[in-house]
Write a protein that holds these residues in place. Structure first.
Motif, PDB file in Angstrom:
ATOM      1  N   VAL A 298       1.051  -1.204  -0.088  1.00  0.00           N
ATOM      2  CA  VAL A 298      -0.056  -0.187  -0.039  1.00  0.00           C
ATOM      3  C   VAL A 298       1.130   1.281   0.051  1.00  0.00           C
ATOM      4  CG1 VAL A 298      -1.836  -1.080   1.067  1.00  0.00           C
ATOM      5  CG2 VAL A 298      -0.239  -0.050   2.483  1.00  0.00           C
ATOM      6  N   SER A 299       0.465   2.195  -0.487  1.00  0.00           N
ATOM      7  CA  SER A 299       1.399   3.440  -0.444  1.00  0.00           C
ATOM      8  C   SER A 299       1.186   4.049   0.822  1.00  0.00           C
ATOM      9  CB  SER A 299       0.516   4.155  -1.683  1.00  0.00           C
ATOM     10  OG  SER A 299       0.705   4.069  -2.919  1.00  0.00           O
ATOM     11  N   PRO A 300       2.268   4.676   1.317  1.00  0.00           N
ATOM     12  CA  PRO A 300       2.017   5.129   2.711  1.00  0.00           C
ATOM     13  C   PRO A 300       1.251   6.538   2.802  1.00  0.00           C
ATOM     14  CG  PRO A 300       4.256   5.815   1.891  1.00  0.00           C
ATOM     15  CD  PRO A 300       3.447   4.828   1.040  1.00  0.00           C
ATOM     16  N   THR A 301       0.747   6.998   4.029  1.00  0.00           N
ATOM     17  CA  THR A 301      -0.209   8.033   3.766  1.00  0.00           C
ATOM     18  C   THR A 301       0.710   9.531   3.843  1.00  0.00           C
ATOM     19  OG1 THR A 301      -0.401   7.782   6.088  1.00  0.00           O
ATOM     20  CG2 THR A 301      -2.081   6.951   4.819  1.00  0.00           C
ATOM     21  N   GLU A 302       1.875   9.194   4.493  1.00  0.00           N
ATOM     22  CA  GLU A 302       2.923  10.392   4.416  1.00  0.00           C
ATOM     23  C   GLU A 302       3.939  10.243   3.370  1.00  0.00           C
ATOM     24  OE1 GLU A 302       4.073  10.729   8.424  1.00  0.00           O
ATOM     25  OE2 GLU A 302       2.179  10.813   9.414  1.00  0.00           O
ATOM     26  N   THR A 303       3.385  10.261   2.022  1.00  0.00           N
ATOM     27  CA  THR A 303       4.353   9.956   1.061  1.00  0.00           C
ATOM     28  C   THR A 303       5.573  11.228   1.146  1.00  0.00           C
ATOM     29  OG1 THR A 303       2.749   9.169  -0.071  1.00  0.00           O
ATOM     30  CG2 THR A 303       4.592   9.849  -1.391  1.00  0.00           C
ATOM     31  N   GLY A 304       5.267  12.345   1.397  1.00  0.00           N
ATOM     32  CA  GLY A 304       6.415  13.259   1.335  1.00  0.00           C
ATOM     33  C   GLY A 304       7.096  13.806   2.524  1.00  0.00           C
ATOM     34  N   THR A 305       7.007  12.819   3.557  1.00  0.00           N
ATOM     35  CA  THR A 305       7.549  13.499   4.896  1.00  0.00           C
ATOM     36  C   THR A 305       9.084  12.850   4.760  1.00  0.00           C
ATOM     37  OG1 THR A 305       5.333  12.961   5.970  1.00  0.00           O
ATOM     38  CG2 THR A 305       7.412  12.878   7.627  1.00  0.00           C
ATOM     39  N   VAL A 306       9.828  13.576   5.423  1.00  0.00           N
ATOM     40  CA  VAL A 306      11.173  13.328   5.340  1.00  0.00           C
ATOM     41  C   VAL A 306      11.688  12.496   6.654  1.00  0.00           C
ATOM     42  CG1 VAL A 306      13.392  14.307   5.339  1.00  0.00           C
ATOM     43  CG2 VAL A 306      11.851  15.224   3.801  1.00  0.00           C
ATOM     44  N   LEU A 307      12.375  11.797   6.667  1.00  0.00           N
ATOM     45  CA  LEU A 307      12.687  10.986   8.025  1.00  0.00           C
ATOM     46  C   LEU A 307      13.902  11.292   8.479  1.00  0.00           C
ATOM     47  CD1 LEU A 307      11.342   7.279   6.908  1.00  0.00           C
ATOM     48  CD2 LEU A 307      10.234   8.867   8.328  1.00  0.00           C
ATOM     49  N   ASP A 308      14.012  11.077   9.829  1.00  0.00           N
ATOM     50  CA  ASP A 308      15.707  11.276  10.517  1.00  0.00           C
ATOM     51  C   ASP A 308      16.508  10.148  10.059  1.00  0.00           C
ATOM     52  OD1 ASP A 308      17.673  12.110  11.855  1.00  0.00           O
ATOM     53  OD2 ASP A 308      16.541  12.058  13.825  1.00  0.00           O
ATOM     54  N   PRO A 309      17.413  10.775   9.391  1.00  0.00           N
ATOM     55  CA  PRO A 309      18.510   9.348   8.945  1.00  0.00           C
ATOM     56  C   PRO A 309      18.879   8.596  10.274  1.00  0.00           C
ATOM     57  CG  PRO A 309      19.179  11.817   8.080  1.00  0.00           C
ATOM     58  CD  PRO A 309      18.084  11.853   9.101  1.00  0.00           C
ATOM     59  N   ASN A 310      18.818   9.010  11.348  1.00  0.00           N
ATOM     60  CA  ASN A 310      19.315   8.130  12.518  1.00  0.00           C
ATOM     61  C   ASN A 310      18.144   6.978  12.925  1.00  0.00           C
ATOM     62  OD1 ASN A 310      21.579   9.470  12.677  1.00  0.00           O
ATOM     63  ND2 ASN A 310      20.566  11.048  14.086  1.00  0.00           N
ATOM     64  N   GLU A 311      17.098   7.404  12.494  1.00  0.00           N
ATOM     65  CA  GLU A 311      15.818   6.385  12.350  1.00  0.00           C
ATOM     66  C   GLU A 311      15.778   5.418  11.523  1.00  0.00           C
ATOM     67  OE1 GLU A 311      12.327   8.562  13.167  1.00  0.00           O
ATOM     68  OE2 GLU A 311      13.000   9.358  15.246  1.00  0.00           O
ATOM     69  N   VAL A 312      16.199   5.629  10.360  1.00  0.00           N
ATOM     70  CA  VAL A 312      16.084   4.837   9.223  1.00  0.00           C
ATOM     71  C   VAL A 312      17.179   3.824   9.317  1.00  0.00           C
ATOM     72  CG1 VAL A 312      16.252   4.447   6.693  1.00  0.00           C
ATOM     73  CG2 VAL A 312      15.061   6.764   7.763  1.00  0.00           C
ATOM     74  N   ARG A 313      16.554   2.372   9.291  1.00  0.00           N
ATOM     75  CA  ARG A 313      17.513   1.269   9.275  1.00  0.00           C
ATOM     76  C   ARG A 313      17.218   0.521   8.067  1.00  0.00           C
ATOM     77  NH1 ARG A 313      17.250  -0.639  15.736  1.00  0.00           N
ATOM     78  NH2 ARG A 313      17.953   1.460  16.684  1.00  0.00           N
ATOM     79  N   PHE A 314      17.945   0.281   7.295  1.00  0.00           N
ATOM     80  CA  PHE A 314      17.981  -0.772   6.105  1.00  0.00           C
ATOM     81  C   PHE A 314      18.568  -2.069   6.488  1.00  0.00           C
ATOM     82  CE2 PHE A 314      18.242   3.895   4.379  1.00  0.00           C
ATOM     83  CZ  PHE A 314      17.386   3.721   3.567  1.00  0.00           C
ATOM     84  N   GLN A 315      17.834  -3.035   6.093  1.00  0.00           N
ATOM     85  CA  GLN A 315      18.138  -4.511   6.468  1.00  0.00           C
ATOM     86  C   GLN A 315      18.007  -5.200   5.148  1.00  0.00           C
ATOM     87  OE1 GLN A 315      15.302  -5.708   9.383  1.00  0.00           O
ATOM     88  NE2 GLN A 315      15.973  -4.568  10.977  1.00  0.00           N
TER      89      GLN A 315
END
Length: 280
Positions: A194-211
């Motif tokens: 599904v498409s996220p509701t907050e498509t244009g929201t910028v995330l904090d790089p420290n919270e983003v974890r790629f696995q």
């Protein structure tokens, strides 16, 4: 007890005796001397011979007398009747017999008294006397003596068990295809993109974890039916016998002989000899 002449008692007495006829036989002494002849016989209501009617031939006496049957011996093949002595004196003392006479108890006693032995201890009583009192005078122990018998037929019923059939009870097995419905559950995994509701929201790089690699595991189950057979009692069958009762009627024609007594003259017949139907 009334007495009857042969033909009065049984008009077909010759046929009853197989053609033999005592009437007309000659009377002889045991020594072979002819002394008289038989003109008739007297029988009781049961058809038993009681007296022979004798035509005597002693000189000029020539009278009829009664001879108790036990004192005679009838021999049909020789056409003779034998008597153990019959003296002139006895004939003289005996009451004369005529066909018109009624032979009652007193008359019979007058006859018996002539033949009764001197040393006899018989005391005559009209009310109790019977022919068995003096068997030597009335016993019928000779093969040629006769007794008239009246016969009748009766229906006799017997029962027989007859096999009319049989019942055999057995078992056999029938097969059929049975169906049963069993509800089962199966699990499946649904993956939705599904498409996220907050498509244009910028995330904090420290919270983003790629696995890389496995990030989720979900076990999937389903139910499978388990079918087995069980035996149980469906019904009971009881086998037994019962007896039904019924009445079966049968009929046939039966015969009975009745006594016909024909009298002539003013002969008195004792009514006590009649049966319930009025036949003597």
């Amino acid at each position: 007890m009334p007495l009857y002449k042969l033909e009065e008692f049984d008009p077909q007495y010759r046929e009853t005796f197989g053609g033999d006829d005592v009437k007309g036989l000659e009377l002889y002494t045991e020594g072979g001397v002819k002394i008289a002849s038989v003109s008739d016989a007297l029988v009781d209501p049961n058809g038993r011979f009681r007296y022979l009617v004798i035509d005597t031939g002693f000189d000029t006496l020539g009278k009829r007398i009664l001879l108790p049957i036990g004192l005679s011996r009838i021999n049909y093949p020789e056409q003779r009747v034998y008597v153990d002595g019959l003296s002139k004196e006895q004939v003289e003392k005996l009451p004369e017999y005529h066909e018109s006479y009624t032979v009652d108890e007193d008359y019979e006693e007058r006859v018996r008294s002539v033949f009764r032995q001197i040393n006899s201890n018989v005391i005559y009583d009209r009310n109790t006397y019977n022919y068995q009192t003096e068997p030597n005078l009335y016993n019928l122990n000779d093969q040629y003596h006769q007794t008239l018998r009246l016969y009748e037929e009766r229906l006799i019923a017997n029962k027989q068990r007859v096999k009319t059939g049989e019942v055999a009870v057995g078992k056999h097995t029938e097969t059929e295809t049975a169906r049963i419905t069993v509800p089962v559950q199966k699990e499946r995994v649904v993956i939705e993109r599904v498409s996220p509701t907050e498509t244009g929201t910028v995330l904090d790089p420290n919270e983003v974890r790629f696995q890389e690699g496995e990030v989720a595991r979900i076990e999937v189950y389903e139910e499978t039916p388990e079918i087995r057979k069980e035996a149980f009692v469906r019904e009971e069958v009881r086998v037994k016998k019962v007896v039904d009762r019924d009445t079966v009627e049968a009929e046939d024609t039966i015969r009975r002989e009745e006594l016909d007594v024909n009298t002539t003259g003013e002969l008195q017949v004792d009514n006590a000899a009649k049966d319930s139907q009025g036949t003597i």
